[in-house]
Enzyme design. Sequence first.
Site, PDB file in Angstrom:
ATOM      1  N   SER A 269     -12.958 -50.597  -7.073  1.00 59.56           N
ATOM      2  CA  SER A 269     -14.022 -49.951  -7.524  1.00 59.56           C
ATOM      3  C   SER A 269     -14.034 -48.975  -8.730  1.00 59.56           C
ATOM      4  CB  SER A 269     -15.762 -50.088  -6.912  1.00 59.56           C
ATOM      5  OG  SER A 269     -15.771 -50.955  -6.569  1.00 59.56           O
TER       6      SER A 269
HETATM    7  N1  SAM Z   1     -14.248 -51.483  -2.754  1.00 57.75           N
HETATM    8  C1  SAM Z   1     -13.520 -52.022  -3.171  1.00 57.75           C
HETATM    9  C2  SAM Z   1     -12.188 -50.603  -3.503  1.00 57.75           C
HETATM   10  O1  SAM Z   1     -12.668 -49.401  -2.800  1.00 57.75           O
HETATM   11  O2  SAM Z   1     -11.479 -50.768  -3.139  1.00 57.75           O
HETATM   12  C3  SAM Z   1     -13.679 -52.861  -4.366  1.00 57.75           C
HETATM   13  C4  SAM Z   1     -14.075 -54.405  -4.000  1.00 57.75           C
HETATM   14  S1  SAM Z   1     -14.024 -55.722  -5.094  1.00 57.75           S
HETATM   15  C5  SAM Z   1     -15.276 -54.507  -6.348  1.00 57.75           C
HETATM   16  C6  SAM Z   1     -15.296 -56.451  -4.545  1.00 57.75           C
HETATM   17  C7  SAM Z   1     -14.581 -57.426  -3.354  1.00 57.75           C
HETATM   18  O3  SAM Z   1     -14.646 -58.097  -2.548  1.00 57.75           O
HETATM   19  C8  SAM Z   1     -13.525 -57.856  -3.177  1.00 57.75           C
HETATM   20  O4  SAM Z   1     -11.808 -57.757  -2.744  1.00 57.75           O
HETATM   21  C9  SAM Z   1     -13.236 -59.181  -3.047  1.00 57.75           C
HETATM   22  O5  SAM Z   1     -12.238 -60.290  -2.758  1.00 57.75           O
HETATM   23  C10 SAM Z   1     -13.976 -59.125  -2.088  1.00 57.75           C
HETATM   24  N2  SAM Z   1     -15.066 -60.534  -1.698  1.00 57.75           N
HETATM   25  C11 SAM Z   1     -15.874 -61.044  -2.479  1.00 57.75           C
HETATM   26  N3  SAM Z   1     -16.848 -62.059  -1.966  1.00 57.75           N
HETATM   27  C12 SAM Z   1     -16.625 -61.577  -0.813  1.00 57.75           C
HETATM   28  C13 SAM Z   1     -17.267 -62.421   0.729  1.00 57.75           C
HETATM   29  N4  SAM Z   1     -17.970 -63.463   0.317  1.00 57.75           N
HETATM   30  N5  SAM Z   1     -16.559 -61.782   1.877  1.00 57.75           N
HETATM   31  C14 SAM Z   1     -15.953 -61.044   1.821  1.00 57.75           C
HETATM   32  N6  SAM Z   1     -15.157 -59.853   0.898  1.00 57.75           N
HETATM   33  C15 SAM Z   1     -15.149 -60.756  -0.510  1.00 57.75           C
END
Ligand code: SAM
Length: 218
Positions: free
Chosen positions: A68
Amino acid sequence: MAYKFIDNYRERGARKQLVALLKRRGIEDKQVLEAIGKVPRHYFFDETFWNQAYKDIAFPIGDGQTISQPYTVAYQTELLHIQPGDKVLEIGTGSGYQTCILLELGADVYTIERQANLYNRTIQVLPYMGYKPHFFLGDGSKGIPDHAPYDKILVTAGAPFVPEVMLKQLRIGGVMVIPVGSEKEQKMVTILRVGEQEYERIELDTFRFVPLVGDQAW
Ligand code: SAM
């Protein structure tokens, strides 16, 4: 796996400048800014892209996902008002950068990622950096009921609605921060659980997150 991390004057200087930029963009919480000043964001990038690490931008981390934007991380973290010892559920570990920020603030972090490649990377990299959350692999759209209740819940992917099952895992007095909207853009929503059945919901600014994918999601 052998990791070689270097945090020299160039990266430390760039990090200071990033903190100054986030202040100018409206982030006020000193502890959040201090945490951003401490966590080496370039460790989450391939060395070829270290020059991108302290720009205020989201960046691809593989598997179609992103680390992010620092402003977004600071914004969501500020809304959580983390107190040392808070039990925090984070949905979407991704790179693990946001997880490290929460840990720097003294939270006890339960973080879940649905993509095995990202999960496998963070379970190695974060402990190597000295950060020790509780890692989970799976669909976080249902929360992690086995470890509930949580003082804070942070969702770092865009949801179509607020999953009811997740709300129930919030302690009374606890706060959830979750981007909710279409697949293209979402409003940042904060929810305070004020009673067994009562919640206060506030809608804030618009963001663009990758989708939350799962049983209680897209
Ligand atoms: N917080 C993270 C960072 O600092 O790098 C950024 C996260 S990224 C914007 C969103 C993440 O949510 C992705 O890695 C994606 O695979 C994960 N994601 C999406 N749906 C999900 C779910 N149902 N359960 C767990 N993770 C999920």
